[in-house]
Design a protein around this motif. Sequence first.
Motif, PDB file in Angstrom:
ATOM      1  N   THR A  58       0.844  -1.189   0.000  1.00  0.00           N
ATOM      2  CA  THR A  58       0.000   0.000   0.000  1.00  0.00           C
ATOM      3  C   THR A  58       0.879   1.239   0.000  1.00  0.00           C
ATOM      4  OG1 THR A  58      -1.714  -1.140   1.281  1.00  0.00           O
ATOM      5  CG2 THR A  58      -1.825   1.255   1.206  1.00  0.00           C
ATOM      6  N   LEU A  59       0.495   2.220  -0.821  1.00  0.00           N
ATOM      7  CA  LEU A  59       1.212   3.502  -0.859  1.00  0.00           C
ATOM      8  C   LEU A  59       0.192   4.620  -0.910  1.00  0.00           C
ATOM      9  CD1 LEU A  59       3.854   5.127  -1.138  1.00  0.00           C
ATOM     10  CD2 LEU A  59       3.603   4.913  -3.621  1.00  0.00           C
ATOM     11  N   SER A  60       0.320   5.574   0.025  1.00  0.00           N
ATOM     12  CA  SER A  60      -0.557   6.736   0.053  1.00  0.00           C
ATOM     13  C   SER A  60       0.287   7.959   0.412  1.00  0.00           C
ATOM     14  CB  SER A  60      -1.666   6.535   1.086  1.00  0.00           C
ATOM     15  OG  SER A  60      -1.198   6.796   2.396  1.00  0.00           O
ATOM     16  N   PRO A  61      -0.294   9.157   0.415  1.00  0.00           N
ATOM     17  CA  PRO A  61       0.483  10.354   0.772  1.00  0.00           C
ATOM     18  C   PRO A  61       1.044  10.331   2.188  1.00  0.00           C
ATOM     19  CG  PRO A  61      -1.507  10.988  -0.405  1.00  0.00           C
ATOM     20  CD  PRO A  61      -1.629   9.523  -0.104  1.00  0.00           C
ATOM     21  N   VAL A  62       0.535   9.444   3.058  1.00  0.00           N
ATOM     22  CA  VAL A  62       1.001   9.413   4.443  1.00  0.00           C
ATOM     23  C   VAL A  62       1.452   8.033   4.909  1.00  0.00           C
ATOM     24  CG1 VAL A  62      -0.412  11.387   5.143  1.00  0.00           C
ATOM     25  CG2 VAL A  62      -1.365   9.074   5.281  1.00  0.00           C
ATOM     26  N   LEU A  63       1.434   7.034   4.005  1.00  0.00           N
ATOM     27  CA  LEU A  63       1.751   5.658   4.426  1.00  0.00           C
ATOM     28  C   LEU A  63       2.388   4.862   3.291  1.00  0.00           C
ATOM     29  CD1 LEU A  63       1.407   3.260   6.495  1.00  0.00           C
ATOM     30  CD2 LEU A  63      -0.789   2.825   5.357  1.00  0.00           C
TER      31      LEU A  63
END
Length: 283
Positions: free
Chosen positions: A227-232
Amino acid sequence: MVYLITGILAFMFTLSLLMRSPLTQTILARIATTYLSNKLNTEIKIERLEITGFLSIELTNLMVKDQQQDTMAYAGYLGISYASRFSNIDVKQLSKLTIRDADVRIKKLQDSDNSNLQFMLDFFQSGQPAEPDTAIAAKEVTGPEEKPKLLVRLDKIIVSNSRFRFENPNKEKKDVGVDFADIGIQGLTVNAQDLVFDRDTFFVHVNQVSLYEKSGFVVDSLACDFTLSPVLLQARNLLVRTPLNDLDLDFSFNYDSMKDFQDFINKVNITTSIRPSAVSYTH
């Protein structure tokens, strides 16, 4: 009614034959390259475009240049199969993506936080023609901007015999070990499924990855839920096998923004859970 059905079948058969004609494939490739080049304000070439049935597209010798006119991506073969089901008009549902003999080169721009890929990311997020590189500099934001709806689902991804290069000229190069400012990967193979790209969050289940990095680092096998997000940035059920190591763990990087990676030690919080693993310290 019989004549109508016969006519429709004859039309579909004729259309299928036309789509398989080398002349038709060349014309379709020229139309596609002209359209995409104009949309992205860069040079794109496709040697052959073949439509197989009505739900699959195959591209041969695809080449994409960045806005500095350097080759950013090449693929000897790229095949896209669309899903036969469409549950939501806002969802781009793909059945399978196959890439063979690819060479991708991403680089940071000199004295900039942006990469040569930024213009393409901007296009797919906004749907608007990409701006020339002279306009890449950060823009002043005068108020909150609503993020466009973008939801892509992809059932299966296959990548074989490919290469990846990343260069950051703003960082000093290392002589020992993997240099994350100068990465060179060869023999890249990927088998993944259930990819979801929802606005600014990316998830994929990785079944198998293998690669060789120019420093000598080898990954024989890698699997995880990523998982890749702006905060993780997170990898769960991560299984990694190299010639000397056999790892089984979960890890997550938590941060306020991607820029925190520039001060990784102080601004990125790391959480890990390591299961029984075999680690070698032999050099």
